[in-house]
Structure formats: C-alpha cells, structure tokens
Write a protein that holds these residues in place. Sequence first.
Motif, PDB file in Angstrom:
ATOM      1  N   GLY A  80      -0.657  11.766  -3.651  1.00 21.10           N
ATOM      2  CA  GLY A  80      -1.896  11.859  -2.885  1.00 21.10           C
ATOM      3  C   GLY A  80      -1.986  10.925  -1.691  1.00 21.10           C
ATOM      4  O   GLY A  80      -3.088  10.541  -1.287  1.00 21.10           O
ATOM      5  N   ALA A  81      -0.825  10.569  -1.113  1.00 22.39           N
ATOM      6  CA  ALA A  81      -0.826   9.655   0.028  1.00 22.39           C
ATOM      7  C   ALA A  81      -1.523  10.277   1.234  1.00 22.39           C
ATOM      8  O   ALA A  81      -1.411  11.481   1.473  1.00 22.39           O
ATOM      9  N   GLU A  82      -2.220   9.432   1.978  1.00 20.93           N
ATOM     10  CA  GLU A  82      -2.859   9.868   3.223  1.00 20.93           C
ATOM     11  C   GLU A  82      -1.799  10.088   4.293  1.00 20.93           C
ATOM     12  O   GLU A  82      -0.692   9.575   4.204  1.00 20.93           O
ATOM     13  N   GLU A  83      -2.177  10.797   5.345  1.00 24.10           N
ATOM     14  CA  GLU A  83      -1.262  11.095   6.449  1.00 24.10           C
ATOM     15  C   GLU A  83      -0.680   9.825   7.069  1.00 24.10           C
ATOM     16  O   GLU A  83       0.494   9.786   7.427  1.00 24.10           O
ATOM     17  N   ASP A  84      -1.489   8.770   7.179  1.00 26.65           N
ATOM     18  CA  ASP A  84      -0.975   7.548   7.809  1.00 26.65           C
ATOM     19  C   ASP A  84       0.118   6.881   6.977  1.00 26.65           C
ATOM     20  O   ASP A  84       1.052   6.295   7.524  1.00 26.65           O
ATOM     21  N   VAL A  85       0.026   7.009   5.644  1.00 26.94           N
ATOM     22  CA  VAL A  85       1.086   6.487   4.780  1.00 26.94           C
ATOM     23  C   VAL A  85       2.361   7.323   4.959  1.00 26.94           C
ATOM     24  O   VAL A  85       3.460   6.781   5.072  1.00 26.94           O
ATOM     25  N   LEU A  86       2.202   8.639   5.016  1.00 27.33           N
ATOM     26  CA  LEU A  86       3.350   9.527   5.217  1.00 27.33           C
ATOM     27  C   LEU A  86       4.020   9.236   6.559  1.00 27.33           C
ATOM     28  O   LEU A  86       5.247   9.292   6.677  1.00 27.33           O
ATOM     29  N   GLU A  87       3.204   8.902   7.542  1.00 26.14           N
ATOM     30  CA  GLU A  87       3.716   8.576   8.878  1.00 26.14           C
ATOM     31  C   GLU A  87       4.641   7.354   8.820  1.00 26.14           C
ATOM     32  O   GLU A  87       5.684   7.333   9.463  1.00 26.14           O
ATOM     33  N   VAL A  88       4.255   6.356   8.054  1.00 27.30           N
ATOM     34  CA  VAL A  88       5.095   5.165   7.888  1.00 27.30           C
ATOM     35  C   VAL A  88       6.437   5.563   7.280  1.00 27.30           C
ATOM     36  O   VAL A  88       7.496   5.147   7.754  1.00 27.30           O
ATOM     37  N   ASN A 124       0.835  -1.190   0.000  1.00 27.33           N
ATOM     38  CA  ASN A 124       0.000   0.000   0.000  1.00 27.33           C
ATOM     39  C   ASN A 124       0.875   1.247   0.000  1.00 27.33           C
ATOM     40  O   ASN A 124       0.608   2.224  -0.709  1.00 27.33           O
ATOM     41  N   VAL A 125       1.930   1.238   0.803  1.00 27.46           N
ATOM     42  CA  VAL A 125       2.834   2.391   0.859  1.00 27.46           C
ATOM     43  C   VAL A 125       3.564   2.556  -0.465  1.00 27.46           C
ATOM     44  O   VAL A 125       3.618   3.651  -1.019  1.00 27.46           O
ATOM     45  N   THR A 126       4.119   1.467  -1.013  1.00 30.40           N
ATOM     46  CA  THR A 126       4.875   1.580  -2.266  1.00 30.40           C
ATOM     47  C   THR A 126       3.974   1.999  -3.418  1.00 30.40           C
ATOM     48  O   THR A 126       4.439   2.651  -4.350  1.00 30.40           O
ATOM     49  N   HIS A 127       2.688   1.677  -3.342  1.00 33.77           N
ATOM     50  CA  HIS A 127       1.719   2.133  -4.338  1.00 33.77           C
ATOM     51  C   HIS A 127       1.770   3.661  -4.466  1.00 33.77           C
ATOM     52  O   HIS A 127       1.615   4.214  -5.547  1.00 33.77           O
ATOM     53  N   HIS A 128       1.998   4.349  -3.353  1.00 34.34           N
ATOM     54  CA  HIS A 128       2.062   5.814  -3.352  1.00 34.34           C
ATOM     55  C   HIS A 128       3.437   6.343  -3.739  1.00 34.34           C
ATOM     56  O   HIS A 128       3.657   7.545  -3.745  1.00 34.34           O
ATOM     57  N   LEU A 129       4.366   5.426  -4.040  1.00 37.66           N
ATOM     58  CA  LEU A 129       5.722   5.839  -4.409  1.00 37.66           C
ATOM     59  C   LEU A 129       6.014   5.611  -5.889  1.00 37.66           C
ATOM     60  O   LEU A 129       7.158   5.674  -6.321  1.00 37.66           O
ATOM     61  N   LYS A 130       4.962   5.381  -6.675  1.00 40.61           N
ATOM     62  CA  LYS A 130       5.132   5.236  -8.118  1.00 40.61           C
ATOM     63  C   LYS A 130       5.829   6.472  -8.676  1.00 40.61           C
ATOM     64  O   LYS A 130       5.504   7.587  -8.295  1.00 40.61           O
ATOM     65  N   GLY A 131       6.806   6.244  -9.564  1.00 38.64           N
ATOM     66  CA  GLY A 131       7.493   7.358 -10.199  1.00 38.64           C
ATOM     67  C   GLY A 131       8.696   7.866  -9.436  1.00 38.64           C
ATOM     68  O   GLY A 131       9.325   8.831  -9.856  1.00 38.64           O
ATOM     69  N   THR A 132       9.037   7.214  -8.334  1.00 38.78           N
ATOM     70  CA  THR A 132      10.209   7.627  -7.563  1.00 38.78           C
ATOM     71  C   THR A 132      11.476   7.416  -8.385  1.00 38.78           C
ATOM     72  O   THR A 132      11.651   6.381  -9.017  1.00 38.78           O
ATOM     73  N   ASN A 133      12.345   8.420  -8.384  1.00 41.45           N
ATOM     74  CA  ASN A 133      13.655   8.281  -9.021  1.00 41.45           C
ATOM     75  C   ASN A 133      14.660   7.835  -7.974  1.00 41.45           C
ATOM     76  O   ASN A 133      14.862   8.513  -6.978  1.00 41.45           O
ATOM     77  N   PHE A 134      15.283   6.677  -8.209  1.00 41.17           N
ATOM     78  CA  PHE A 134      16.289   6.158  -7.286  1.00 41.17           C
ATOM     79  C   PHE A 134      17.680   6.532  -7.763  1.00 41.17           C
ATOM     80  O   PHE A 134      17.876   6.707  -8.954  1.00 41.17           O
ATOM     81  N   PRO A 135      18.670   6.667  -6.843  1.00 37.74           N
ATOM     82  CA  PRO A 135      18.508   6.544  -5.394  1.00 37.74           C
ATOM     83  C   PRO A 135      17.680   7.694  -4.828  1.00 37.74           C
ATOM     84  O   PRO A 135      17.680   8.791  -5.373  1.00 37.74           O
ATOM     85  N   ALA A 136      16.974   7.407  -3.731  1.00 40.96           N
ATOM     86  CA  ALA A 136      16.084   8.390  -3.125  1.00 40.96           C
ATOM     87  C   ALA A 136      16.308   8.446  -1.619  1.00 40.96           C
ATOM     88  O   ALA A 136      16.503   7.415  -0.985  1.00 40.96           O
ATOM     89  N   SER A 137      16.287   9.647  -1.064  1.00 39.21           N
ATOM     90  CA  SER A 137      16.364   9.796   0.393  1.00 39.21           C
ATOM     91  C   SER A 137      14.971   9.615   0.976  1.00 39.21           C
ATOM     92  O   SER A 137      13.974   9.602   0.245  1.00 39.21           O
ATOM     93  N   ARG A 138      14.902   9.490   2.271  1.00 40.49           N
ATOM     94  CA  ARG A 138      13.594   9.385   2.925  1.00 40.49           C
ATOM     95  C   ARG A 138      12.738  10.613   2.609  1.00 40.49           C
ATOM     96  O   ARG A 138      11.546  10.486   2.361  1.00 40.49           O
ATOM     97  N   ALA A 139      13.359  11.780   2.600  1.00 42.34           N
ATOM     98  CA  ALA A 139      12.623  13.013   2.273  1.00 42.34           C
ATOM     99  C   ALA A 139      12.077  12.971   0.846  1.00 42.34           C
ATOM    100  O   ALA A 139      10.955  13.416   0.589  1.00 42.34           O
ATOM    101  N   ASP A 140      12.869  12.417  -0.077  1.00 45.32           N
ATOM    102  CA  ASP A 140      12.407  12.268  -1.458  1.00 45.32           C
ATOM    103  C   ASP A 140      11.177  11.370  -1.518  1.00 45.32           C
ATOM    104  O   ASP A 140      10.221  11.642  -2.259  1.00 45.32           O
ATOM    105  N   LEU A 141      11.210  10.283  -0.740  1.00 43.74           N
ATOM    106  CA  LEU A 141      10.085   9.346  -0.724  1.00 43.74           C
ATOM    107  C   LEU A 141       8.835  10.018  -0.192  1.00 43.74           C
ATOM    108  O   LEU A 141       7.739   9.843  -0.735  1.00 43.74           O
TER     109      LEU A 141
END
Length: 69
Positions: free
Chosen positions: A38-46, A13-30
Amino acid sequence: DMTRGVGGHSPANVTHHLKGTNFPASRADLEKQAKENGAEEDVLEVIRNMPDEQYEDMAGVMKGIGEAE
C-alpha cells in the motif's frame, strides 16, 4: 523536521513498505512489494530512483534509497 529524502521520506519510511520482501530482490521486486504493502506514489518514486541492481538484504536497500535522493 529531521526527515531526509524525497518528499520528506526517510529510508525507514520506505523500508516500512518493503516488509515481507524476499531477498535477493531486484528493483522491480521492491516496487511490486511496496505496492502490495500500500505504498504511496512518492514512496514508489523513491524506489524507481534507486540503482537498478540486485539487492541482497535490507541494508543494501537502505544504501540504494540513500543514492536515490
């Protein structure tokens, strides 16, 4: 209900919201990418609970999500 993780969010579910990420990526990038997707707050919390490191690929991200629980 077999979903694991914070608030019932599975790593998939979390990675679903990370589509299009350019790697390497920092946590802030993610976090930024998840917000753009459009991730919900609970996903961002993870993501915020993940180890603060460079992630080389989605497999590394999945591992980080596992450690965030």
